[in-house]
Design an enzyme around this catalytic site. Sequence first.
Site, PDB file in Angstrom:
ATOM      1  N   GLY A  87       0.835  -1.198   0.000  1.00 15.16           N
ATOM      2  CA  GLY A  87       0.000   0.000   0.000  1.00 15.16           C
ATOM      3  C   GLY A  87       0.870   1.249   0.000  1.00 15.16           C
ATOM      4  N   GLY A  89       1.847   2.626  -2.708  1.00 19.30           N
ATOM      5  CA  GLY A  89       1.577   3.390  -3.924  1.00 19.30           C
ATOM      6  C   GLY A  89       2.513   3.055  -5.068  1.00 19.30           C
ATOM      7  N   SER A  90       2.704   1.758  -5.320  1.00 18.70           N
ATOM      8  CA  SER A  90       3.646   1.361  -6.374  1.00 18.70           C
ATOM      9  C   SER A  90       3.163   1.804  -7.760  1.00 18.70           C
ATOM     10  CB  SER A  90       3.863  -0.150  -6.350  1.00 18.70           C
ATOM     11  OG  SER A  90       2.641  -0.841  -6.498  1.00 18.70           O
ATOM     12  N   SER A  91       1.859   1.787  -7.987  1.00 19.15           N
ATOM     13  CA  SER A  91       1.344   2.176  -9.310  1.00 19.15           C
ATOM     14  C   SER A  91       1.620   3.643  -9.592  1.00 19.15           C
ATOM     15  CB  SER A  91      -0.161   1.932  -9.391  1.00 19.15           C
ATOM     16  OG  SER A  91      -0.450   0.608  -9.051  1.00 19.15           O
ATOM     17  N   ALA A  92       1.371   4.478  -8.603  1.00 18.56           N
ATOM     18  CA  ALA A  92       1.620   5.915  -8.788  1.00 18.56           C
ATOM     19  C   ALA A  92       3.114   6.157  -8.992  1.00 18.56           C
ATOM     20  CB  ALA A  92       1.133   6.702  -7.570  1.00 18.56           C
ATOM     21  N   ALA A  93       3.954   5.436  -8.234  1.00 18.35           N
ATOM     22  CA  ALA A  93       5.401   5.635  -8.344  1.00 18.35           C
ATOM     23  C   ALA A  93       5.917   5.203  -9.725  1.00 18.35           C
ATOM     24  CB  ALA A  93       6.123   4.875  -7.232  1.00 18.35           C
ATOM     25  N   ASP A 134      -0.840  10.034  -3.719  1.00 20.99           N
ATOM     26  CA  ASP A 134       0.274   9.112  -3.979  1.00 20.99           C
ATOM     27  C   ASP A 134       1.141   9.613  -5.143  1.00 20.99           C
ATOM     28  OD1 ASP A 134      -1.907   8.710  -5.646  1.00 20.99           O
ATOM     29  OD2 ASP A 134      -1.964   6.531  -5.444  1.00 20.99           O
TER      30      ASP A 134
END
Length: 286
Positions: A87, A89-93, A134
Site C-alpha cells: 500500500g 503506492g507502487s502504481s503511482a510511483a 500518492d
Amino acid sequence: MSRVKVSAPGKLMLLGEHAVIYGKPCLVAAVDKRMEVEVEKADKDMIEAPEGMDLRFVKMVLKKFKRKYGKSGVKVITKNGFSSSYGFGSSAAVTVALSRALFELFKIKISKKELFDFSFKVVREVQGLGSGFDVAAAVYGGVSYFVKEGKKIEELRVRELPIVVGYTGVKVKTAEVVRQVAELKKKQPEKVEAWLEKVGVMVEKGRELLIKKKWQELGKLMSENQEILRRLGVSSQKLERLIGAAMEAGADGAKLSGAGKGDCIIALVGEENRKRVEEAIRMAGG
Ligand code: MEV
C-alpha cells in the site's frame, strides 16, 4: 543510444485519508523505497517488467504520451523497489517514474506540477478514482500538504520524521474501502460530514506541528485521526492489534495509513522507544 533511468518513491499517509476524497487536505510523506524505470528509444514500444506487475499504468503512460506529444517507440524496463502489497503506492510511483523518464528521453522540459498533472491523469484514467496524493508523493518526495487532484500541493520543510511502519500482511482493494465509506456517508451524512470536518482541522494543526517538530503532540493527533477512521469503519482487528502494541511499547501515537482494512500502520516514536516499538509490532504479527 541514450538511455534514461529514473526512480520515484512510494508514500505513506500521515493524516487525512478518506477525508481527502471529500475535499479536505491531507499530509503525505514519501518513503525511501522507490520504483525504478529505464527507457530507451526503440523501433516499437516494448515493456520488460517483473512478473505480476500491473502493466495498465505503464501502457497508459505510453498511450497518453503518444497522444499528447506524438512520440512513441520506447523500450521500458521497470524494477520493483518495493512490493505492491504494502500500500506504498507502487502504481503511482511507476507512473511518475516512467512519465519523467519519457519527458527526459524526448527532451521535453516540464515543471513538477506539469509532471503531477500528466501522471495524475494516467492514474485517474486507469483507476477511476483517487485523490492523487500518492502521485504527489512520487513527484515531490519529502512531506507535502495536499488537496485532492493537486488543487494545492505545498512542500513542507520537514527533514526528519520519527516514524515506525508496521505491515499487516493484508492486501486491500482501496476502491472497495472508499466505496464503503461513501455508503456510510450516504446513510449517515451529517455524522460522517462532521467527522470529515474534524479530520480537516486535524490536518491543519498537524501541518503546524510537523513544521515545529512537536512530535508528541503530532502523535496524539494521529491517534485522534485513528479514532475517526475507526468510526468510519475502515480499521480492522489486525490493524488495531499492531496499533495497540505500538502504543503499549511507548509510541506517542499510531494510526492506520492509507485506505485501511489492511496495509500498514504508522507509529510516531521517540528515538528512546524506537527499538521497543519495532519489536512490539513484530511480536503482534506485523
Ligand atoms: C488510500 O491510500 C487513501 C484514500 O484517501 C484514497 C485516496 O486518497 O486516493 C482512501
